[in-house]
Structures are given as C-alpha cells and as structure tokens.
Write a protein that holds these residues in place. Sequence first.
Motif, short mmCIF file in Angstrom:
data_model
loop_
_atom_site.label_atom_id
_atom_site.label_comp_id
_atom_site.label_asym_id
_atom_site.label_seq_id
_atom_site.Cartn_x
_atom_site.Cartn_y
_atom_site.Cartn_z
N TYR A 64 2.33 -4.43 -9.11
CA TYR A 64 3.74 -4.80 -9.05
C TYR A 64 3.91 -6.27 -9.44
O TYR A 64 2.98 -7.06 -9.33
CB TYR A 64 4.29 -4.59 -7.64
CG TYR A 64 4.49 -3.14 -7.27
CD1 TYR A 64 5.74 -2.53 -7.37
CD2 TYR A 64 3.42 -2.37 -6.81
CE1 TYR A 64 5.92 -1.20 -7.03
CE2 TYR A 64 3.59 -1.03 -6.47
CZ TYR A 64 4.84 -0.46 -6.58
OH TYR A 64 5.02 0.85 -6.25
N ARG A 69 7.28 -2.12 -10.23
CA ARG A 69 5.99 -1.63 -10.73
C ARG A 69 5.84 -2.02 -12.19
O ARG A 69 6.77 -1.90 -12.98
CB ARG A 69 5.92 -0.12 -10.56
CG ARG A 69 4.60 0.46 -10.94
CD ARG A 69 4.55 1.97 -10.72
NE ARG A 69 3.18 2.24 -10.42
CZ ARG A 69 2.74 2.75 -9.29
NH1 ARG A 69 3.58 3.11 -8.37
NH2 ARG A 69 1.47 2.94 -9.09
N ARG A 77 4.89 -1.73 -16.02
CA ARG A 77 4.99 -0.58 -16.93
C ARG A 77 3.83 -0.54 -17.87
O ARG A 77 3.18 -1.41 -18.20
CB ARG A 77 6.28 -0.67 -17.72
CG ARG A 77 7.45 -0.55 -16.79
CD ARG A 77 8.73 -0.75 -17.50
NE ARG A 77 9.75 -0.84 -16.46
CZ ARG A 77 11.00 -0.91 -16.70
NH1 ARG A 77 11.46 -0.91 -17.91
NH2 ARG A 77 11.88 -0.99 -15.74
N ALA A 133 2.73 1.67 -3.40
CA ALA A 133 1.83 2.16 -4.46
C ALA A 133 1.48 3.63 -4.25
O ALA A 133 1.46 4.40 -5.21
CB ALA A 133 0.57 1.30 -4.49
N ALA A 134 1.22 4.02 -3.00
CA ALA A 134 0.87 5.41 -2.71
C ALA A 134 2.02 6.36 -3.04
O ALA A 134 1.80 7.47 -3.50
CB ALA A 134 0.49 5.56 -1.24
N ALA A 135 3.26 5.90 -2.85
CA ALA A 135 4.43 6.72 -3.14
C ALA A 135 4.89 6.55 -4.59
O ALA A 135 5.88 7.16 -4.99
CB ALA A 135 5.56 6.36 -2.19
N ALA A 136 4.19 5.71 -5.35
CA ALA A 136 4.54 5.44 -6.75
C ALA A 136 6.00 4.99 -6.89
O ALA A 136 6.70 5.38 -7.81
CB ALA A 136 4.25 6.64 -7.63
N MET A 137 6.43 4.14 -5.97
CA MET A 137 7.80 3.65 -6.00
C MET A 137 7.97 2.72 -7.20
O MET A 137 7.15 1.85 -7.42
CB MET A 137 8.12 2.91 -4.70
CG MET A 137 8.12 3.79 -3.48
SD MET A 137 8.39 2.87 -1.94
CE MET A 137 10.10 2.42 -2.14
N PRO A 138 9.04 2.89 -7.96
CA PRO A 138 9.25 2.03 -9.13
C PRO A 138 9.64 0.61 -8.74
O PRO A 138 9.39 -0.33 -9.49
CB PRO A 138 10.37 2.72 -9.89
CG PRO A 138 11.07 3.57 -8.89
CD PRO A 138 10.04 3.96 -7.87
N GLU A 152 0.83 -1.21 0.00
CA GLU A 152 0.00 0.00 0.00
C GLU A 152 0.86 1.26 0.00
O GLU A 152 0.62 2.20 -0.77
CB GLU A 152 -0.90 -0.03 1.24
CG GLU A 152 -1.86 1.12 1.36
CD GLU A 152 -2.68 1.01 2.63
OE1 GLU A 152 -2.80 2.04 3.33
OE2 GLU A 152 -3.19 -0.09 2.93
N ARG A 191 -1.66 -4.26 -6.47
CA ARG A 191 -1.33 -2.84 -6.57
C ARG A 191 -0.42 -2.53 -7.75
O ARG A 191 0.20 -1.48 -7.82
CB ARG A 191 -0.71 -2.38 -5.27
CG ARG A 191 -1.76 -2.32 -4.16
CD ARG A 191 -1.15 -2.17 -2.80
NE ARG A 191 -2.17 -2.15 -1.76
CZ ARG A 191 -2.74 -3.22 -1.23
NH1 ARG A 191 -2.42 -4.43 -1.66
NH2 ARG A 191 -3.64 -3.12 -0.29
#
Length: 96
Positions: free
Chosen positions: A71, A94, A96, A33-38, A30, A69
């Motif tokens: 990934y 994540r 693409r 995903a919220a931080a848009a971590m690659p 969570e 989420r």
Amino acid sequence: MKKIALLALLLASQMASAGIFSKSPAKSAEEAAAAAMPAVTIFVDATWGFRKQGAANGLSEAHAAFYARGYHVVSVEPYIENADLVGFFVTYERNR
C-alpha cells in the motif's frame, strides 16, 4: 474547514463503534491486505507520549506496515480538537 471537522468527527464515531481505534497499524495493514481492500483509512493517535515525536513515530510505523503489504499513502489529515492535536486520519491505497 468546518465540513472537514464534521466529516472527521462522523468518521471517528463510526470507526470507534467498529473497534478500529484499538488496532495497531500493523494489524490494520495485515487485515487490509488479507481482505484485498483497495483502500483503507486508519487513525494514528497522537495523544500518548510526546506529541511531536510520538506522532511522527506512529505515522512512520503505520507507513512501514502498509508499505510492506503493498500500500502507499494517499492522504494524511490531522484531527485537532480544542486546538490540540489528537491524531491523524491516514488513507492508504493498494499499489496497482
């Protein structure tokens, strides 16, 4: 092999100081995903319960949480200490 063990130990000490070990895979997914971590690496503990089934269930839970989420799994590295399985470092990337 020794370099991998040393790298895992250094990573574990850094993660422990950041409080990452206390998070569930769902919470880690969570936050990633919220931080848009690659990409993100988590530790899945295998020391609680039955090592074989418990470890597999923990990995399945982590994979499901991250997949939901967006990934996918990049690598799963076992962490072994004194010939005992302690857990796994799992890296997700994540989609693409």
